[in-house]
Design a protein around this motif. Structure first.
Motif, PDB file in Angstrom:
ATOM      1  N   LEU A  44       3.810  31.777  -6.465  1.00 51.01           N
ATOM      2  CA  LEU A  44       2.359  31.646  -6.361  1.00 51.01           C
ATOM      3  C   LEU A  44       1.662  32.208  -7.589  1.00 51.01           C
ATOM      4  O   LEU A  44       0.681  31.651  -8.072  1.00 51.01           O
ATOM      5  CB  LEU A  44       1.850  32.365  -5.105  1.00 51.01           C
ATOM      6  N   SER A  45       2.184  33.311  -8.105  1.00 49.64           N
ATOM      7  CA  SER A  45       1.585  33.905  -9.292  1.00 49.64           C
ATOM      8  C   SER A  45       1.730  32.974 -10.489  1.00 49.64           C
ATOM      9  O   SER A  45       0.783  32.787 -11.269  1.00 49.64           O
ATOM     10  CB  SER A  45       2.250  35.255  -9.590  1.00 49.64           C
ATOM     11  N   ALA A  46       2.901  32.349 -10.616  1.00 52.24           N
ATOM     12  CA  ALA A  46       3.132  31.452 -11.749  1.00 52.24           C
ATOM     13  C   ALA A  46       2.257  30.208 -11.672  1.00 52.24           C
ATOM     14  O   ALA A  46       1.720  29.742 -12.683  1.00 52.24           O
ATOM     15  CB  ALA A  46       4.609  31.046 -11.792  1.00 52.24           C
ATOM     16  N   SER A  47       2.073  29.665 -10.464  1.00 49.86           N
ATOM     17  CA  SER A  47       1.303  28.422 -10.335  1.00 49.86           C
ATOM     18  C   SER A  47      -0.206  28.659 -10.352  1.00 49.86           C
ATOM     19  O   SER A  47      -0.963  27.819 -10.831  1.00 49.86           O
ATOM     20  CB  SER A  47       1.691  27.683  -9.054  1.00 49.86           C
ATOM     21  N   SER A  48      -0.634  29.815  -9.848  1.00 47.96           N
ATOM     22  CA  SER A  48      -2.078  30.079  -9.760  1.00 47.96           C
ATOM     23  C   SER A  48      -2.630  30.834 -10.958  1.00 47.96           C
ATOM     24  O   SER A  48      -3.831  30.770 -11.240  1.00 47.96           O
ATOM     25  CB  SER A  48      -2.387  30.878  -8.489  1.00 47.96           C
ATOM     26  N   GLY A  49      -1.762  31.584 -11.644  1.00 49.93           N
ATOM     27  CA  GLY A  49      -2.225  32.411 -12.752  1.00 49.93           C
ATOM     28  C   GLY A  49      -2.820  33.731 -12.317  1.00 49.93           C
ATOM     29  O   GLY A  49      -3.300  34.512 -13.151  1.00 49.93           O
ATOM     30  N   LEU A  50      -2.779  34.024 -11.009  1.00 47.42           N
ATOM     31  CA  LEU A  50      -3.322  35.292 -10.507  1.00 47.42           C
ATOM     32  C   LEU A  50      -2.269  36.393 -10.610  1.00 47.42           C
ATOM     33  O   LEU A  50      -1.072  36.131 -10.485  1.00 47.42           O
ATOM     34  CB  LEU A  50      -3.746  35.144  -9.049  1.00 47.42           C
ATOM     35  N   PRO A  51      -2.686  37.636 -10.805  1.00 50.15           N
ATOM     36  CA  PRO A  51      -1.725  38.743 -10.866  1.00 50.15           C
ATOM     37  C   PRO A  51      -1.108  38.996  -9.493  1.00 50.15           C
ATOM     38  O   PRO A  51      -1.738  38.750  -8.453  1.00 50.15           O
ATOM     39  CB  PRO A  51      -2.565  39.928 -11.340  1.00 50.15           C
ATOM     40  N   LEU A  52       0.117  39.495  -9.482  1.00 45.14           N
ATOM     41  CA  LEU A  52       0.831  39.746  -8.232  1.00 45.14           C
ATOM     42  C   LEU A  52       0.073  40.673  -7.270  1.00 45.14           C
ATOM     43  O   LEU A  52       0.045  40.404  -6.064  1.00 45.14           O
ATOM     44  CB  LEU A  52       2.218  40.315  -8.528  1.00 45.14           C
ATOM     45  N   PRO A  53      -0.554  41.765  -7.741  1.00 46.91           N
ATOM     46  CA  PRO A  53      -1.267  42.626  -6.792  1.00 46.91           C
ATOM     47  C   PRO A  53      -2.389  41.885  -6.055  1.00 46.91           C
ATOM     48  O   PRO A  53      -2.607  42.106  -4.858  1.00 46.91           O
ATOM     49  CB  PRO A  53      -1.824  43.751  -7.675  1.00 46.91           C
ATOM     50  N   THR A  54      -3.096  40.998  -6.767  1.00 48.63           N
ATOM     51  CA  THR A  54      -4.164  40.226  -6.123  1.00 48.63           C
ATOM     52  C   THR A  54      -3.584  39.288  -5.073  1.00 48.63           C
ATOM     53  O   THR A  54      -4.097  39.172  -3.951  1.00 48.63           O
ATOM     54  CB  THR A  54      -4.943  39.422  -7.175  1.00 48.63           C
ATOM     55  N   ILE A  55      -2.499  38.595  -5.433  1.00 44.88           N
ATOM     56  CA  ILE A  55      -1.878  37.670  -4.485  1.00 44.88           C
ATOM     57  C   ILE A  55      -1.352  38.429  -3.273  1.00 44.88           C
ATOM     58  O   ILE A  55      -1.520  37.994  -2.127  1.00 44.88           O
ATOM     59  CB  ILE A  55      -0.740  36.890  -5.172  1.00 44.88           C
ATOM     60  N   HIS A  56      -0.731  39.569  -3.497  1.00 45.43           N
ATOM     61  CA  HIS A  56      -0.191  40.349  -2.387  1.00 45.43           C
ATOM     62  C   HIS A  56      -1.303  40.762  -1.430  1.00 45.43           C
ATOM     63  O   HIS A  56      -1.154  40.689  -0.203  1.00 45.43           O
ATOM     64  CB  HIS A  56       0.543  41.587  -2.920  1.00 45.43           C
TER      65      HIS A  56
END
Length: 267
Positions: A44-56
């Motif tokens: 998800l981080s790779a496809s969205s460009g969002l940082p992992l902490p935000t995605i988590h």
């Protein structure tokens, strides 16, 4: 005490005037659906460009609400609460489509249908029957495999060939009739015809004696197609030349109606 930069970002208004964290959460859900319903955080981080902490943080909220569930392998999957939302949305979509399908019946004389691509299957969400005593009937809610239907061809013609091959590999290509296309190469050639002609044909491929003409609904919020179906003796080559422009016009009008109904409310 000042808020953290991450918190400020998540609660900020987006460029569209909405809440950025909500937009991001829905974007992640759509990316999960595009990936087959189950993904890892790094994907998800790779496809969205969002940082992992935000995605988590966003995924933790979606899990708590039941819209996402965490698997034992620590990957995330779409959750069961989305089913109720999807079913309700499908019913509404059918309701919005019915006036347009009724116009198709009036102008072509044949049964009109609307279908969606749901996972690897075609699901019929609306129908208006022909007034002829001999007419086609497909139960709303019926699910079929895409390779033997006009609406399936109309929908998959917009997909990259490798995605189509992957779908066909998952579903198989059982023959509904002796005219059903049963090889990936044959089906991809048929999709090329759809792109060239601007419409799809089911010529006795789902049921002997029945022909179907279908077109995609352009720019639909979800992959959708409309079609007419009738006895092969009425849906002839000559009739096709008259019916296809009507199908394309109604599809464009339905697209506009769906986009308008899904537009942002006034501030």
């Amino acid at each position: 005490m000042p808020t953290s930069s991450a918190s400020t970002t998540d609660s900020a208004r987006s460029a569209t005037g909405g809440v950025q964290s909500l937009e991001r959460a829905f974007d992640l859900l759509e990316r999960m659906a595009d990936a087959g319903g189950e993904v890892g955080l790094s994907e998800l981080s790779a496809s969205s460009g969002l940082p992992l902490p935000t995605i988590h943080r966003l995924m933790r909220t979606l899990v708590a609400c039941g819209y996402v569930r965490q698997q034992s392998n620590r990957r995330y999957a779409l959750g069961p609460r989305l089913i109720r939302l999807g079913e309700s949305a499908s019913r509404l979509l059918g309701t919005w489509a019915r006036p347009h399908l009724a116009r198709l019946v009036e102008e072509t004389g044949e049964t009109a249908n609307m279908a969606l691509l749901d996972g690897d299957e075609i699901v019929y969400v609306a129908q208006v029957p022909s007034k002829h005593s001999m007419r086609m009937f497909t139960e709303v809610g019926r699910r079929v495999l895409p390779h033997s239907t006009g609406v399936g061809k109309a929908l998959l013609a917009g997909f990259p060939p490798e995605e189509v091959r992957a779908l066909l590999h998952r579903t198989g290509m059982p023959a509904a009739t002796e005219k059903t296309i049963t090889t990936p190469d044959g089906f991809l050639a048929a999709l090329e015809d759809v792109r060239r002609q601007g419409y799809a044909i089911d010529d006795n491929e789902q049921e002997i004696g029945v022909r179907c003409l279908a077109v995609p609904v352009p720019d639909s919020p979800t992959a959708a197609a409309i079609s007419i179906s009738g006895p092969a003796g009425r849906v002839t080559e000559a009739a096709t030349d008259k019916i296809v422009p009507v199908l394309q016009q109604v599809a464009a009008e339905l697209s506009e109606a769906l986009l308008t109904s899904g537009g942002s409310p006034a501030a």
